[in-house]
Design a protein around this motif. Structure first.
Motif, PDB file in Angstrom:
ATOM      1  N   VAL A 228       0.868  -1.172   0.000  1.00 41.62           N
ATOM      2  CA  VAL A 228       0.000   0.000   0.000  1.00 41.62           C
ATOM      3  C   VAL A 228       0.909   1.227   0.000  1.00 41.62           C
ATOM      4  N   THR A 229       0.959   1.885  -1.141  1.00 41.60           N
ATOM      5  CA  THR A 229       1.872   3.017  -1.322  1.00 41.60           C
ATOM      6  C   THR A 229       1.218   4.359  -1.023  1.00 41.60           C
ATOM      7  N   ALA A 230      -0.090   4.427  -1.056  1.00 38.60           N
ATOM      8  CA  ALA A 230      -0.812   5.683  -0.763  1.00 38.60           C
ATOM      9  C   ALA A 230      -0.763   5.924   0.739  1.00 38.60           C
ATOM     10  N   GLN A 231       0.039   6.915   1.134  1.00 41.03           N
ATOM     11  CA  GLN A 231       0.230   7.222   2.540  1.00 41.03           C
ATOM     12  C   GLN A 231      -0.013   8.710   2.759  1.00 41.03           C
ATOM     13  N   PRO A 232      -0.149   9.125   4.024  1.00 36.01           N
ATOM     14  CA  PRO A 232      -0.344  10.552   4.301  1.00 36.01           C
ATOM     15  C   PRO A 232       0.817  11.394   3.763  1.00 36.01           C
ATOM     16  N   GLU A 233       0.557  12.655   3.609  1.00 39.95           N
ATOM     17  CA  GLU A 233       1.525  13.602   3.049  1.00 39.95           C
ATOM     18  C   GLU A 233       2.868  13.592   3.778  1.00 39.95           C
ATOM     19  N   ASN A 234       2.846  13.365   5.079  1.00 37.36           N
ATOM     20  CA  ASN A 234       4.093  13.395   5.844  1.00 37.36           C
ATOM     21  C   ASN A 234       4.805  12.041   5.888  1.00 37.36           C
ATOM     22  N   GLN A 235       4.319  11.073   5.085  1.00 36.46           N
ATOM     23  CA  GLN A 235       4.923   9.742   5.078  1.00 36.46           C
ATOM     24  C   GLN A 235       5.140   9.227   3.647  1.00 36.46           C
ATOM     25  N   PRO A 236       5.683  10.047   2.763  1.00 33.63           N
ATOM     26  CA  PRO A 236       5.833   9.601   1.374  1.00 33.63           C
ATOM     27  C   PRO A 236       6.865   8.495   1.201  1.00 33.63           C
ATOM     28  N   HIS A 237       7.690   8.286   2.211  1.00 35.71           N
ATOM     29  CA  HIS A 237       8.763   7.292   2.168  1.00 35.71           C
ATOM     30  C   HIS A 237       8.318   5.924   2.676  1.00 35.71           C
ATOM     31  N   ARG A 238       7.082   5.805   3.156  1.00 36.37           N
ATOM     32  CA  ARG A 238       6.596   4.603   3.834  1.00 36.37           C
ATOM     33  C   ARG A 238       5.553   3.869   3.004  1.00 36.37           C
ATOM     34  N   ALA A 239       5.469   2.549   3.217  1.00 37.22           N
ATOM     35  CA  ALA A 239       4.409   1.729   2.618  1.00 37.22           C
ATOM     36  C   ALA A 239       4.029   0.631   3.605  1.00 37.22           C
ATOM     37  N   ASP A 240       2.808   0.142   3.466  1.00 37.43           N
ATOM     38  CA  ASP A 240       2.323  -0.962   4.292  1.00 37.43           C
ATOM     39  C   ASP A 240       2.302  -2.235   3.463  1.00 37.43           C
ATOM     40  N   ILE A 241       2.730  -3.329   4.058  1.00 34.29           N
ATOM     41  CA  ILE A 241       2.607  -4.644   3.436  1.00 34.29           C
ATOM     42  C   ILE A 241       1.270  -5.204   3.916  1.00 34.29           C
ATOM     43  N   ALA A 242       0.468  -5.694   2.977  1.00 32.83           N
ATOM     44  CA  ALA A 242      -0.883  -6.160   3.323  1.00 32.83           C
ATOM     45  C   ALA A 242      -1.245  -7.440   2.586  1.00 32.83           C
ATOM     46  N   LYS A 243      -2.093  -8.190   3.204  1.00 35.13           N
ATOM     47  CA  LYS A 243      -2.697  -9.404   2.637  1.00 35.13           C
ATOM     48  C   LYS A 243      -1.666 -10.333   2.001  1.00 35.13           C
ATOM     49  N   MET A 244      -0.674 -10.735   2.796  1.00 37.48           N
ATOM     50  CA  MET A 244       0.290 -11.745   2.383  1.00 37.48           C
ATOM     51  C   MET A 244      -0.431 -13.081   2.480  1.00 37.48           C
ATOM     52  N   LEU A 245      -0.779 -13.649   1.344  1.00 36.77           N
ATOM     53  CA  LEU A 245      -1.589 -14.865   1.291  1.00 36.77           C
ATOM     54  C   LEU A 245      -0.905 -15.925   0.443  1.00 36.77           C
ATOM     55  N   VAL A 246      -0.861 -17.153   0.940  1.00 32.49           N
ATOM     56  CA  VAL A 246      -0.374 -18.293   0.162  1.00 32.49           C
ATOM     57  C   VAL A 246      -1.391 -19.411   0.326  1.00 32.49           C
ATOM     58  N   SER A 247      -1.834 -19.974  -0.785  1.00 31.38           N
ATOM     59  CA  SER A 247      -2.779 -21.094  -0.742  1.00 31.38           C
ATOM     60  C   SER A 247      -2.226 -22.212   0.124  1.00 31.38           C
ATOM     61  N   ARG A 248      -3.103 -22.889   0.822  1.00 31.20           N
ATOM     62  CA  ARG A 248      -2.659 -23.926   1.751  1.00 31.20           C
ATOM     63  C   ARG A 248      -1.827 -25.005   1.063  1.00 31.20           C
ATOM     64  N   HIS A 249      -2.186 -25.371  -0.155  1.00 31.54           N
ATOM     65  CA  HIS A 249      -1.457 -26.440  -0.854  1.00 31.54           C
ATOM     66  C   HIS A 249      -0.060 -26.009  -1.293  1.00 31.54           C
ATOM     67  N   ALA A 250       0.225 -24.710  -1.272  1.00 27.50           N
ATOM     68  CA  ALA A 250       1.523 -24.204  -1.739  1.00 27.50           C
ATOM     69  C   ALA A 250       2.427 -23.748  -0.585  1.00 27.50           C
ATOM     70  N   ARG A 251       1.993 -23.934   0.623  1.00 28.44           N
ATOM     71  CA  ARG A 251       2.793 -23.471   1.756  1.00 28.44           C
ATOM     72  C   ARG A 251       4.017 -24.349   1.980  1.00 28.44           C
ATOM     73  N   ARG A 252       5.006 -23.743   2.618  1.00 32.67           N
ATOM     74  CA  ARG A 252       6.274 -24.414   2.939  1.00 32.67           C
ATOM     75  C   ARG A 252       7.034 -24.816   1.679  1.00 32.67           C
ATOM     76  N   GLN A 253       6.857 -24.007   0.634  1.00 36.11           N
ATOM     77  CA  GLN A 253       7.544 -24.241  -0.643  1.00 36.11           C
ATOM     78  C   GLN A 253       8.366 -23.030  -1.066  1.00 36.11           C
ATOM     79  N   GLY A 254       8.475 -22.028  -0.191  1.00 35.30           N
ATOM     80  CA  GLY A 254       9.249 -20.834  -0.508  1.00 35.30           C
ATOM     81  C   GLY A 254       8.461 -19.740  -1.205  1.00 35.30           C
ATOM     82  N   VAL A 255       7.157 -19.930  -1.365  1.00 36.41           N
ATOM     83  CA  VAL A 255       6.316 -18.942  -2.056  1.00 36.41           C
ATOM     84  C   VAL A 255       6.293 -17.625  -1.289  1.00 36.41           C
ATOM     85  N   ALA A 256       6.025 -17.679  -0.003  1.00 37.80           N
ATOM     86  CA  ALA A 256       5.946 -16.457   0.809  1.00 37.80           C
ATOM     87  C   ALA A 256       7.287 -15.727   0.835  1.00 37.80           C
TER      88      ALA A 256
END
Length: 179
Positions: A85-113
């Motif tokens: 999420v790159t849209a941040q307040p005016e005083n935080q143009p250097h910051r971003a939020d990481i959101a909704k890190m999702l990996v399907s259950r069948h693909a977990r523990r395979q290095g996807v994340a």
């Protein structure tokens, strides 16, 4: 890593491309929530709710408010995703939020994340971001992933959110400075 994920591809779709991926992304979200992931949704998660969420994400990508990354297996199926999420307040143009890190259950523990998070770091750098923040369920598998990837734990808040079944969960906050 299994053969299926040996050829894993990470893509950064445009808004239009993201719109075309909405059904597949909805499948990943539903799978994760049904598997117990606390990612803002409750059980039962309807397909319409999941589709509407991803349509909003696609709009955000088209408007330059977020970056979407998708992981596809060697058959072209989406097995994971993360957002910056790159849209941040005016005083935080250097910051971003990481959101909704999702990996399907069948693909977990395979290095996807791990691959998705490395791609998120690179995409954030390309977008001019130098500070990233995220939150995750305290004690969950994702905490180990983030710590191995160089994220710094800030602290946790008890009863911050609900698990999909309605039980309270604590949330831990992390940050990462990009070099």
């Amino acid at each position: 890593m299994s053969d299926r994920y040996a050829m894993l591809t990470i893509k950064k779709p445009t808004g239009e491309e993201a719109e075309a991926l909405v059904p597949a992304l909805a499948d990943v979200l539903i799978d994760c929530v049904e598997g117990g992931a606390s990612v803002s949704f409750m059980l039962p998660l309807s397909r319409d709710t999941a589709l509407n969420f991803w349509r909003g994400v696609a709009r955000g990508v088209a408007q330059g408010e977020r970056i979407l990354l998708v992981a596809q297996d060697n058959e072209g199926r989406i097995v994971g995703t993360v957002q910056i999420v790159t849209a941040q307040p005016e005083n935080q143009p250097h910051r971003a939020d990481i959101a909704k890190m999702l990996v399907s259950r069948h693909a977990r523990r395979q290095g996807v994340a791990q691959r998705l998070m490395a791609a998120a770091d690179e995409a954030a750098r390309e977008a001019g971001k130098t500070v990233l923040v995220l939150d995750t369920v305290t004690g969950g598998d994702a905490e180990r992933l983030y710590q191995r990837a160089g994220w710094q734990r800030v602290g946790s808040v008890p009863k911050y959110a609900l698990m999909p079944d309605g039980a309270f969960c604590a949330t831990t906050f992390y940050y990462k400075h990009l070099a």
